[in-house]
Write a protein that holds these residues in place. Structure first.
Motif, PDB file in Angstrom:
ATOM      1  N   LEU A  57       1.077  -1.273  -0.353  1.00 16.06           N
ATOM      2  CA  LEU A  57      -0.368  -0.246   0.146  1.00 16.06           C
ATOM      3  C   LEU A  57       0.658   0.649  -0.445  1.00 16.06           C
ATOM      4  CD1 LEU A  57      -2.688  -1.460   2.435  1.00 16.06           C
ATOM      5  CD2 LEU A  57      -3.166  -1.182  -0.242  1.00 16.06           C
ATOM      6  N   ALA A  58       1.718   1.264   0.725  1.00 13.51           N
ATOM      7  CA  ALA A  58       2.968   2.686   0.747  1.00 13.51           C
ATOM      8  C   ALA A  58       3.561   2.396  -0.443  1.00 13.51           C
ATOM      9  CB  ALA A  58       3.674   2.626   1.948  1.00 13.51           C
ATOM     10  N   ALA A  59       3.771   1.557  -1.412  1.00 16.59           N
ATOM     11  CA  ALA A  59       5.082   1.999  -2.454  1.00 16.59           C
ATOM     12  C   ALA A  59       3.543   2.386  -3.188  1.00 16.59           C
ATOM     13  CB  ALA A  59       5.168   0.446  -2.734  1.00 16.59           C
ATOM     14  N   ILE A  60       2.275   1.783  -3.378  1.00 19.23           N
ATOM     15  CA  ILE A  60       1.432   1.728  -4.290  1.00 19.23           C
ATOM     16  C   ILE A  60       0.933   3.462  -3.965  1.00 19.23           C
ATOM     17  CG2 ILE A  60      -1.117   1.654  -5.359  1.00 19.23           C
ATOM     18  CD1 ILE A  60      -0.344  -0.967  -4.851  1.00 19.23           C
ATOM     19  N   GLY A  61       1.586   3.998  -3.435  1.00 16.27           N
ATOM     20  CA  GLY A  61       0.898   5.480  -2.522  1.00 16.27           C
ATOM     21  C   GLY A  61       1.955   6.842  -2.924  1.00 16.27           C
ATOM     22  N   LEU A  62       3.030   5.903  -2.775  1.00 19.03           N
ATOM     23  CA  LEU A  62       4.033   6.903  -3.569  1.00 19.03           C
ATOM     24  C   LEU A  62       4.261   6.625  -5.168  1.00 19.03           C
ATOM     25  CD1 LEU A  62       6.679   5.151  -0.664  1.00 19.03           C
ATOM     26  CD2 LEU A  62       5.684   7.720  -0.338  1.00 19.03           C
ATOM     27  N   ILE A  63       3.527   5.358  -4.945  1.00 19.41           N
ATOM     28  CA  ILE A  63       3.751   5.577  -6.427  1.00 19.41           C
ATOM     29  C   ILE A  63       3.135   7.165  -7.478  1.00 19.41           C
ATOM     30  CG2 ILE A  63       3.533   4.412  -9.197  1.00 19.41           C
ATOM     31  CD1 ILE A  63       4.276   2.131  -7.774  1.00 19.41           C
ATOM     32  N   CYS A  64       1.925   7.302  -7.201  1.00 15.67           N
ATOM     33  CA  CYS A  64       0.074   7.526  -7.200  1.00 15.67           C
ATOM     34  C   CYS A  64       0.518   9.413  -6.900  1.00 15.67           C
ATOM     35  CB  CYS A  64      -0.675   7.085  -6.072  1.00 15.67           C
ATOM     36  SG  CYS A  64      -1.455   5.617  -6.861  1.00 15.67           S
ATOM     37  N   GLY A  65       1.391   9.303  -6.210  1.00 16.61           N
ATOM     38  CA  GLY A  65       2.148  10.342  -5.050  1.00 16.61           C
ATOM     39  C   GLY A  65       2.617  10.959  -6.084  1.00 16.61           C
ATOM     40  N   ALA A  66       4.198  10.276  -6.908  1.00 18.47           N
ATOM     41  CA  ALA A  66       4.708  11.056  -7.854  1.00 18.47           C
ATOM     42  C   ALA A  66       4.017  11.329  -9.252  1.00 18.47           C
ATOM     43  CB  ALA A  66       6.092  10.010  -7.702  1.00 18.47           C
ATOM     44  N   LYS A  67       3.568   9.868  -9.599  1.00 20.39           N
ATOM     45  CA  LYS A  67       2.568  10.154 -10.303  1.00 20.39           C
ATOM     46  C   LYS A  67       1.911  12.359 -10.671  1.00 20.39           C
ATOM     47  CE  LYS A  67       1.187   8.669 -14.644  1.00 20.39           C
ATOM     48  NZ  LYS A  67       2.069   9.292 -15.861  1.00 20.39           N
ATOM     49  N   SER A  68       1.355  12.191  -9.682  1.00 16.78           N
ATOM     50  CA  SER A  68       0.550  13.417  -9.160  1.00 16.78           C
ATOM     51  C   SER A  68       1.620  15.087  -9.296  1.00 16.78           C
ATOM     52  CB  SER A  68      -0.476  13.680  -7.995  1.00 16.78           C
ATOM     53  OG  SER A  68       0.956  13.610  -6.568  1.00 16.78           O
TER      54      SER A  68
END
Length: 607
Positions: free
Chosen positions: A23-34
């Motif tokens: 979950l943390a990895a997906i969140g970081l990826i989504c944050g970077a994408k944003s």
């Protein structure tokens, strides 16, 4: 139960950590994408004067470093109209921007990516905190359960150790009970019917006494009172049993000549078990050898590991000690061996004196038997004038009882100074047990008496101090002597803490030894388990007189049939009456060890 849940929760930690990490990895990826790309349309523009028509000149005003970008909505808004940055330097530049192209958005879903990043990161954080909160919630109950389990395990361990100790104690007590029973069986198997009757009577009297004590404690009656008795009845005294009557109650009347025979037997057993030295004084023919053998048998029966040495003028067996090379036959021409035995015996005694008090109780008996000591001591005194063996005997007499060491001296005279102890006064004599025998016997067809030793002490105040006590002992002696004189049975006067006058029992039938261990086991089996009336009866060993008769037949050189008269003339059989010789011959004939032609003629089978 809580502990099991806690352990299950701990085991699920790996899956939880993987979930949080994902979950943390997906969140970081989504944050970077944003944070990448643009979400709105952009317009690229530049400032070109309207007066210029030539494309070449127009191109000069739209070089890459003079092109600008801004959001499309702001480009068309009145408030955000772009201004020419070079308007101040070149008055010919226009103020209105020329749109070159529209740049579409590269990341129109930036908000969704940011929302997804917040969602996944928040989920990872919440899952981690929820696990931590659950662990904190379970910890107190788990800690309490672990403490309870620890206490239970300690209690269980303590109970297990207690159980093992209790089991070991039970095993030890059972072993002790078995061993005591084995020893008791061995003792009972060696008892004669007379001894068994006395033992049973003593057990019965002891049980009745204990029952009376318990009854007195339960009912509050005075000690010794019978139902209906008062204190006046108890103190009256005219219904009490006297000492002689008590001995009469204890004795076995089957074949008994006098009530004091049981007292004599108990006295001999007390002498065998006594830890002090003994002087056996008797004239020839009084039963001294038979009595000495009986004492040795009792000592070996009570203590099979007893260390016994014998110095004698005769090469007798002494209950098997000769076969164990413990009997030293004194030779006046070569007396060194007897001297060496006494010195070695005293050396062993001195080693015991060095032991601490805690190790003295388990010492086996150390006994020196001095047979026919008057003759031997006289020779030793002449041959070794500088060797003071008397001081060694005095040391053993006075202190040896503390180290289970004693001597038994067999004498023909009451002259106790012949022991070699110079300081044999009245007080020293009190440390020495006395056993005196007298008898009327038949030797070489003539009747002879040997009561002189007994009658000597009855008139000596240094032996029996009180005159009244001497008179009582003399009265008992005269009554027993009459039976002794008529039945050719020895009479004893013994001093074991107090004087005893009694008629000697038939010691030749007492304390029969067991021929072998297998015979002993068979006898114990028959007594304990074989209750069938037809079980095998093991043959009894020969009596002492039968053994002596058999030895006589083996040692005679003239191998011709012998008569009862020949046996009565033999020195080794002079101490036995005619009836005893007849009984001994009957035993040998019954066991087929001696042949009889039925005409008072006896011989060995191999003659």
């Amino acid at each position: 139960m809580k502990r099991k849940q806690f352990e299950d929760y701990l085991r699920s930690g790996t899956a939880n950590n993987i979930t949080v990490g994902v979950l943390a990895a997906i969140g970081l990826i989504c944050g970077a994408k944003s944070f990448t790309g643009t979400q709105i349309s952009l317009i690229e523009y530049c400032f070109i004067p309207e007066t210029l028509k030539n494309p070449v000149n127009r191109q000069r005003y739209c070089t890459p470093n003079k092109r600008y970008i801004m959001p499309e909505a702001e480009f068309y808004a009145e408030a955000y109209t772009p201004a020419n940055p070079e308007f101040q330097r070149d008055s010919f530049l226009p103020t209105k921007a020329t749109r070159l192209r529209i740049i579409p958005p590269s990341n129109p879903d930036k908000a969704l990516w940011g929302l997804a990043s917040v969602f996944f990161l928040g989920g990872a954080y919440g899952l981690s905190k929820a696990r931590e909160w659950r662990l904190v919630q379970l910890m107190p109950s788990v800690r309490e359960e672990i403490r309870s389990n620890w206490l239970i395990s300690k209690l269980w361990s303590g109970l297990r150790l207690h159980k093992e100790a209790y089991s070991a104690q039970l095993d030890y007590e059972f072993h002790q009970w078995t061993e005591n029973r084995r020893v008791r069986e061995a003792q009972l198997s060696k008892m004669t019917p007379q001894e068994l009757a006395i033992f049973q009577e003593q057990v019965r009297l002891r049980a009745e006494a204990e029952a009376r004590v318990q009854l007195q404690q339960a009912t509050g009656q005075p000690a010794g009172a019978l139902p209906g008795q008062s204190m006046q009845d108890i103190a009256r005294g005219d219904d009490k049993v006297t000492g002689e009557e008590q001995q009469t109650l204890q004795q076995n009347t089957n074949g008994s000549l006098h009530p004091s025979e049981s007292l004599a037997l108990n006295t001999l057993q007390a002498l065998a078990r006594a830890d002090s030295s003994t002087a056996l004084v008797a004239a020839p023919g009084s039963g001294k050898s038979v009595t000495l053998n009986y004492l040795i048998q009792k000592i070996l029966a009570d203590s099979p590991n007893a260390d016994i040495w014998v110095i004698s003028a005769k090469n007798d067996s002494f209950c098997g000690l000769r076969e164990k090379e413990r009997v030293i036959v004194f030779d006046g021409e070569n007396p060194d061996l007897a001297k060496e035995v006494i010195d070695n015996f005293y050396t062993d005694y001195k080693k015991r004196k060095q032991l601490p008090e805690s190790k003295r109780e388990s010492l086996p008996p150390l006994i020196l038997i001095l047979d026919d000591w008057l003759v031997i001591s006289d020779s030793l005194s002449k041959l070794y004038s500088n060797w003071n063996y008397g001081s060694k005997l005095l040391d053993i007499l006075l202190i040896g009882r503390e180290f289970n060491t004693k001597f038994i001296a067999s004498l023909q005279s009451f002259n106790l100074a012949a022991l070699g102890i110079e300081k044999m006064d009245a007080q020293t004599r009190m440390c020495l047990n006395l056993l005196l025998l007298g008898n009327r016997y038949i030797k070489n067809g003539r009747e002879q008496e040997s009561y002189g030793v007994l009658e000597l002490i009855l008139n000596r105040g240094d032996i029996i101090p009180g005159k009244q006590e001497r008179e009582q002992i003399k009265s008992k002696y005269l009554s027993v002597k009459a039976v002794s004189y008529q039945n050719l049975r020895p009479v004893m006067i013994a001093s074991v803490g107090g004087f005893v006058v009694a008629l000697m029992p038939q010691l030749s039938n007492q304390a029969k030894s067991i021929a072998s261990e297998q015979e002993y086991l068979d006898r114990v089996f028959d007594l304990e388990f074989n209750l069938s009336p037809t079980h095998q009866i093991h043959p009894k060993p020969l009596s002492e007189v039968a053994k002596k008769i058999y030895e006589y037949f083996q040692n005679v050189k003239n191998q011709t049939p012998k008569t009862l008269r020949d046996l009565k003339k033999a020195d080794r059989l002079s101490g036995y009456s005619e009836q005893e010789l007849i009984d001994g011959l009957a035993e040998l004939v019954k066991t087929d060890q001696v042949n009889s032609d039925g005409n008072d003629s006896y011989s060995l089978p191999d003659w």
